[in-house]
Motif scaffolding. Sequence first.
Motif, mmCIF file in Angstrom:
data_model
loop_
_atom_site.group_PDB
_atom_site.id
_atom_site.type_symbol
_atom_site.label_atom_id
_atom_site.label_comp_id
_atom_site.label_asym_id
_atom_site.label_seq_id
_atom_site.Cartn_x
_atom_site.Cartn_y
_atom_site.Cartn_z
ATOM 1 N N ALA A 257 8.361 2.327 3.099
ATOM 2 C CA ALA A 257 8.009 2.302 4.410
ATOM 3 C C ALA A 257 7.422 1.418 5.234
ATOM 4 O O ALA A 257 7.835 0.983 6.193
ATOM 5 N N THR A 258 6.419 0.793 4.550
ATOM 6 C CA THR A 258 5.616 -0.131 4.655
ATOM 7 C C THR A 258 6.138 -1.365 4.838
ATOM 8 O O THR A 258 6.185 -2.150 5.866
ATOM 9 N N MET A 259 7.023 -1.807 4.063
ATOM 10 C CA MET A 259 7.934 -3.019 3.832
ATOM 11 C C MET A 259 8.976 -2.752 5.159
ATOM 12 O O MET A 259 9.193 -3.726 5.511
ATOM 13 N N SER B 257 -5.947 -6.921 5.100
ATOM 14 C CA SER B 257 -5.376 -7.079 3.942
ATOM 15 C C SER B 257 -5.124 -5.896 2.908
ATOM 16 O O SER B 257 -4.461 -5.509 2.293
ATOM 17 N N ARG B 258 -6.586 -5.470 2.807
ATOM 18 C CA ARG B 258 -6.649 -4.198 2.014
ATOM 19 C C ARG B 258 -5.943 -2.731 2.482
ATOM 20 O O ARG B 258 -5.444 -2.106 1.712
ATOM 21 N N LEU C 277 11.017 -6.753 -3.584
ATOM 22 C CA LEU C 277 10.362 -6.005 -2.841
ATOM 23 C C LEU C 277 9.387 -4.941 -3.581
ATOM 24 O O LEU C 277 8.407 -4.764 -3.212
ATOM 25 N N ASP C 278 10.227 -4.362 -4.555
ATOM 26 C CA ASP C 278 9.602 -3.530 -5.342
ATOM 27 C C ASP C 278 8.415 -3.951 -6.280
ATOM 28 O O ASP C 278 7.630 -3.208 -6.832
ATOM 29 N N SER C 279 8.448 -5.257 -6.472
ATOM 30 C CA SER C 279 7.278 -6.100 -7.410
ATOM 31 C C SER C 279 6.193 -6.346 -6.478
ATOM 32 O O SER C 279 5.192 -6.833 -7.194
ATOM 33 N N ILE C 280 6.144 -6.425 -5.379
ATOM 34 C CA ILE C 280 5.091 -6.688 -4.513
ATOM 35 C C ILE C 280 3.898 -5.658 -4.639
ATOM 36 O O ILE C 280 4.088 -4.630 -4.218
ATOM 37 N N SER D 39 -1.569 0.801 2.016
ATOM 38 C CA SER D 39 -0.085 1.243 2.530
ATOM 39 C C SER D 39 0.829 1.046 1.672
ATOM 40 O O SER D 39 1.693 1.589 1.361
ATOM 41 N N LEU D 40 1.028 -0.201 1.162
ATOM 42 C CA LEU D 40 2.126 -0.481 0.013
ATOM 43 C C LEU D 40 1.805 0.350 -1.243
ATOM 44 O O LEU D 40 3.027 0.891 -1.681
ATOM 45 N N ASP D 41 0.613 0.625 -1.688
ATOM 46 C CA ASP D 41 0.661 1.571 -2.737
ATOM 47 C C ASP D 41 0.963 3.109 -2.439
ATOM 48 O O ASP D 41 1.491 3.784 -3.239
#
Length: 331
Positions: free
Chosen positions: A271-273, A258-259, A328-331, A264-266
């Motif tokens: 791309a990750t989404m 999860s980390r 998605l941009d808020s996740i 990856s999201l950061d």
Amino acid sequence: MSSTPETVSTLRGSVPPVREWIRTFAIGLCMGSADAVPGVSGGTIALITGIYGRLIAMVTAITPGRIRRLLGAVVPFSNGVSIRDAVGVWEEVDGWFGLALVAGVGTAIVVVTRAVHVANESAPTLLFGFFFGLIAASAVVLLRQLTISTGFQAFAAVVGFVVAFLLSGPVAFLEGGGLPVVFLAGAVAVSAMILPGISGSLLLIILGQYTRLSTTLSQFTDALGRAVVGGPVGELVDLGVVIVTFVLGGLVGLFTVSRVIRRSLDWNRRATMAFLIALVVGALRAPVSEVRTTVGFSAEVAVAFAGAAVVGAVLILALDWYAVDLDLDSI
């Protein structure tokens, strides 16, 4: 250790009100129900109910250092037991919130997986048709939120689709179902449960472990009930080994995979989404493959499958229409 007024006061001041417990437990029930079927994820439910930020903060707050401090405060060695220190660490990791949430999630998973087990035994075509609808509608909802603007994002989406599509078909080493695969399934599925958009149970389907693990959990609860009233414990131990392996994998995934996903999201959120959403699209092969293997397609089976798929899709689209405002941009 005997109770003192100071100890009682410390504990009493730490425990949240009953109303907050009930609310958190209810949210956990909703999250667990979502996680137990492929479609909307528990992370999406957390986002809808406004606890997503708190959930992520709780998970990332649990570190080896805090675990050592908590154990040092409750184990009667070295400096002895310190309820005040233990409560301090417990509050740092938002322990009461996590306890109520996990209780709700666990309760829902046990109940829903039993229903899935019964449905799989009696009507697999309708069950996996329903799952197909859930997955397809979830893909539609998520794709509406996704914008691919670079070649790398497109590449990530292609990789995600191919991985899910290939693993959703017959894969010998995954279908073998050894304990290493169960451990891997736990690590991947539980880490995905806290992400909006992709359900942990969907990844279990991709890994070919969903039916096996839902059946094992139902059999384990039955065996536990028989053991309580004096029945044999041999079956309970055999099934328990699988459940414990999955849980251990889940714990590892929750605090590691999860980390990695969060980093990856950061690093590259879109791309990750794109990769994660493409997993959902590629996983549409899994319910079809399951029905083809267990029942075989005919005109009658296809009609029943399509009808159940419509029901599942309508359920997700109704939830999206009335409750979900997923950015998605808020996740």
